[in-house]
Design a protein around this motif. Sequence first.
Motif, PDB file in Angstrom:
ATOM      1  N   ASP A  62      53.258  29.653  65.443  1.00  0.00           N
ATOM      2  CA  ASP A  62      51.838  29.752  65.427  1.00  0.00           C
ATOM      3  C   ASP A  62      51.823  29.843  64.061  1.00  0.00           C
ATOM      4  O   ASP A  62      51.931  29.788  62.873  1.00  0.00           O
ATOM      5  CB  ASP A  62      52.500  31.795  64.951  1.00  0.00           C
ATOM      6  CG  ASP A  62      51.185  32.036  64.424  1.00  0.00           C
ATOM      7  OD1 ASP A  62      50.194  32.233  64.868  1.00  0.00           O
ATOM      8  OD2 ASP A  62      51.443  33.354  63.217  1.00  0.00           O
ATOM      9  N   GLU A  64      48.909  30.457  62.183  1.00  0.00           N
ATOM     10  CA  GLU A  64      48.713  31.236  60.997  1.00  0.00           C
ATOM     11  C   GLU A  64      49.632  31.764  60.126  1.00  0.00           C
ATOM     12  O   GLU A  64      49.780  31.988  58.604  1.00  0.00           O
ATOM     13  CB  GLU A  64      48.171  32.310  61.893  1.00  0.00           C
ATOM     14  CG  GLU A  64      46.755  32.431  62.677  1.00  0.00           C
ATOM     15  CD  GLU A  64      46.202  33.268  63.631  1.00  0.00           C
ATOM     16  OE1 GLU A  64      46.310  34.757  62.857  1.00  0.00           O
ATOM     17  OE2 GLU A  64      45.004  33.894  63.705  1.00  0.00           O
ATOM     18  N   SER A  65      51.127  31.886  61.019  1.00  0.00           N
ATOM     19  CA  SER A  65      52.413  32.528  59.890  1.00  0.00           C
ATOM     20  C   SER A  65      53.171  31.849  59.688  1.00  0.00           C
ATOM     21  O   SER A  65      53.942  31.708  59.043  1.00  0.00           O
ATOM     22  CB  SER A  65      52.934  33.346  60.426  1.00  0.00           C
ATOM     23  OG  SER A  65      53.542  33.215  62.178  1.00  0.00           O
ATOM     24  N   ARG A  67      55.224  30.270  61.826  1.00  0.00           N
ATOM     25  CA  ARG A  67      56.369  30.042  62.207  1.00  0.00           C
ATOM     26  C   ARG A  67      56.578  30.071  63.137  1.00  0.00           C
ATOM     27  O   ARG A  67      55.786  29.505  64.611  1.00  0.00           O
ATOM     28  CB  ARG A  67      56.641  31.856  62.249  1.00  0.00           C
ATOM     29  CG  ARG A  67      57.054  33.094  61.483  1.00  0.00           C
ATOM     30  CD  ARG A  67      56.408  34.098  61.053  1.00  0.00           C
ATOM     31  NE  ARG A  67      57.269  35.035  60.463  1.00  0.00           N
ATOM     32  CZ  ARG A  67      57.253  36.312  59.686  1.00  0.00           C
ATOM     33  NH1 ARG A  67      56.533  37.297  60.598  1.00  0.00           N
ATOM     34  NH2 ARG A  67      57.598  36.945  59.043  1.00  0.00           N
ATOM     35  N   ASP A  83      61.415  30.102  59.917  1.00  0.00           N
ATOM     36  CA  ASP A  83      60.103  30.129  59.223  1.00  0.00           C
ATOM     37  C   ASP A  83      60.357  28.217  59.635  1.00  0.00           C
ATOM     38  O   ASP A  83      60.811  27.789  58.905  1.00  0.00           O
ATOM     39  CB  ASP A  83      61.102  30.228  57.794  1.00  0.00           C
ATOM     40  CG  ASP A  83      59.858  30.550  56.677  1.00  0.00           C
ATOM     41  OD1 ASP A  83      58.440  29.488  56.500  1.00  0.00           O
ATOM     42  OD2 ASP A  83      59.407  31.103  55.618  1.00  0.00           O
ATOM     43  N   GLY A 113      47.642  34.786  66.123  1.00  0.00           N
ATOM     44  CA  GLY A 113      48.352  35.711  65.499  1.00  0.00           C
ATOM     45  C   GLY A 113      48.955  36.475  66.987  1.00  0.00           C
ATOM     46  O   GLY A 113      49.618  37.911  66.286  1.00  0.00           O
ATOM     47  N   THR A 135      52.351  38.286  65.332  1.00  0.00           N
ATOM     48  CA  THR A 135      53.558  37.365  64.636  1.00  0.00           C
ATOM     49  C   THR A 135      54.230  37.731  62.997  1.00  0.00           C
ATOM     50  O   THR A 135      54.602  36.897  62.527  1.00  0.00           O
ATOM     51  CB  THR A 135      52.253  35.540  65.073  1.00  0.00           C
ATOM     52  OG1 THR A 135      50.912  35.646  64.304  1.00  0.00           O
ATOM     53  CG2 THR A 135      52.064  35.813  66.421  1.00  0.00           C
ATOM     54  N   HIS A 136      52.579  38.478  62.437  1.00  0.00           N
ATOM     55  CA  HIS A 136      53.133  39.012  60.840  1.00  0.00           C
ATOM     56  C   HIS A 136      53.785  39.395  60.299  1.00  0.00           C
ATOM     57  O   HIS A 136      55.026  39.573  60.442  1.00  0.00           O
ATOM     58  CB  HIS A 136      51.926  38.784  60.112  1.00  0.00           C
ATOM     59  CG  HIS A 136      50.540  37.927  60.107  1.00  0.00           C
ATOM     60  ND1 HIS A 136      50.593  36.479  59.329  1.00  0.00           N
ATOM     61  CD2 HIS A 136      49.406  37.424  60.998  1.00  0.00           C
ATOM     62  CE1 HIS A 136      50.016  35.942  59.176  1.00  0.00           C
ATOM     63  NE2 HIS A 136      48.802  35.972  60.719  1.00  0.00           N
TER      64      HIS A 136
END
Length: 507
Positions: A62, A64-65, A67, A83, A113, A135-136
Amino acid sequence: MKKTLFFLISALLFSTSCKELIEEILDQPKDDKPKKESPSTFKEVASITLGGEGAAEISAFDKESKRLFVVNNDGDSRIDVVDLEDPENPLYTSSISIVEYGAGVNSVAVSHGLLAAAIEVDPTEDDGIIVFYDTHTLTKIAEVAAGALPDMVTFSPDGQYALSANEGEPSGYEEGDIDPIGSITIIEVKKRFTAKTLDFTAFEGMKNALATQGFRVFGPGASLSQDVEPEYITVSENSKTAWVALQENNGLARIDLTSKTITDILPLGNKDYSLIENAIDASDEDDKIKLNSWPVLGMYQPDAIAAFTVGGLSYIISANEGDAREYDGLEEEVRVKDLKLDPAIFPEVAALQEDDRLGRLQITNTLGNTDDDDEYEALYAFGGRSFSIWDGLSGQMIYDSGNEVEKLIIEAGLYDDGRSDAKGVEPEGVAVGKMGKRIIAFIGLERVDAVMVYDITNPYQPQFVKILESGDAPEGLVFVPAEDSPNEKSLLIVSSEDDGQVKIYQP
């Protein structure tokens, strides 16, 4: 006035100070321009182990995050969260448990996301589910019913659809066993996760016609819709068409996402191992590694597939792994030496069936007996030991790597002769990505623990680039383009199911 303007423009064009001023205004100084990457410079930069066997089968990144989400079925089924803010230092942070939902998580995918997880239930013949998470926050957003045994999930490039390949494997083929239909579930993400599940009942009357083109329907007493087992899905760049690998059946299906219908079944035919360019090592007991031509046909039977576009046309690249069915009531895998061969077709039967020649090769007993006697007139092996490229519209093959992959692996000293009698290097995973103007393919070899890198910018003439060694039995391959990468470098992420390792490569 015109003369003055001419000299002013000329001065601006040739003035170093003005050039620097323009660059500063546009915030695009020379040093900040993306550096050109070469796939030949890919190297391993990091590795993380998430468990043992079954701990790292499929991954999804992902942007955006920042991850990485990794399927983990080593013990209690879960999705591990890693991470990747610094790709050279991956850090496990937490897990999402899916024990409450069913028997195991088979696949994950990410888009805008959203994390989608394909989860089978117990018993696996019942309908499975696709669960969506943020995902956050890692909180559940939606839970959607799918078909039996959802084995793979993916998103369309525009994020509008999530699609699952529902394999629908039988419990067996004896009295009282259950054989659910194979299906594809299309979920409209932006319409409150509205779902439609498609099946293959409309193709029941085409069984014989498809068989003549190399498509298999062979489960005892099974209809075509029961027999197809969707394995993998890929979607066109414009998000209008999807293709589904029907591995055991040796075919592809094409789906129109606008009308949400299965429009075609595309039989893949067979590979001729008697041709010198397709020569294989057929024995694990000949005390040598040598590629020979043999009177055998190989069923391509792709596992992973990936769509890409060149010149406005869609193509499909397939990893031709091969697979056999083994259930109560059907065990199709046999060795050549255990079959009775027609001497009119195979005049040197006794010599051919020796262990150091063709005797050890594993083939199917569901094909090859063309006149229904007790003798086989043709031999069909599992998989193509190669990767292929297919025309997305017609389903016609435009390229097959022949035995080049195995030759390169042998030259590199990585070939496992113990797999010669089965499916050789066993190509299983595939990912495609763009590096500048080049289109690069990565093909995971399950029985070699390596990834082949090819330039497929010209799909008719792919060019070998290099070999990357991986963890044990690479399964999931993820390409992250530089523009989506945390460190602005293209990434290849390879997850391996036998040792639980995730390896990260970059130029």
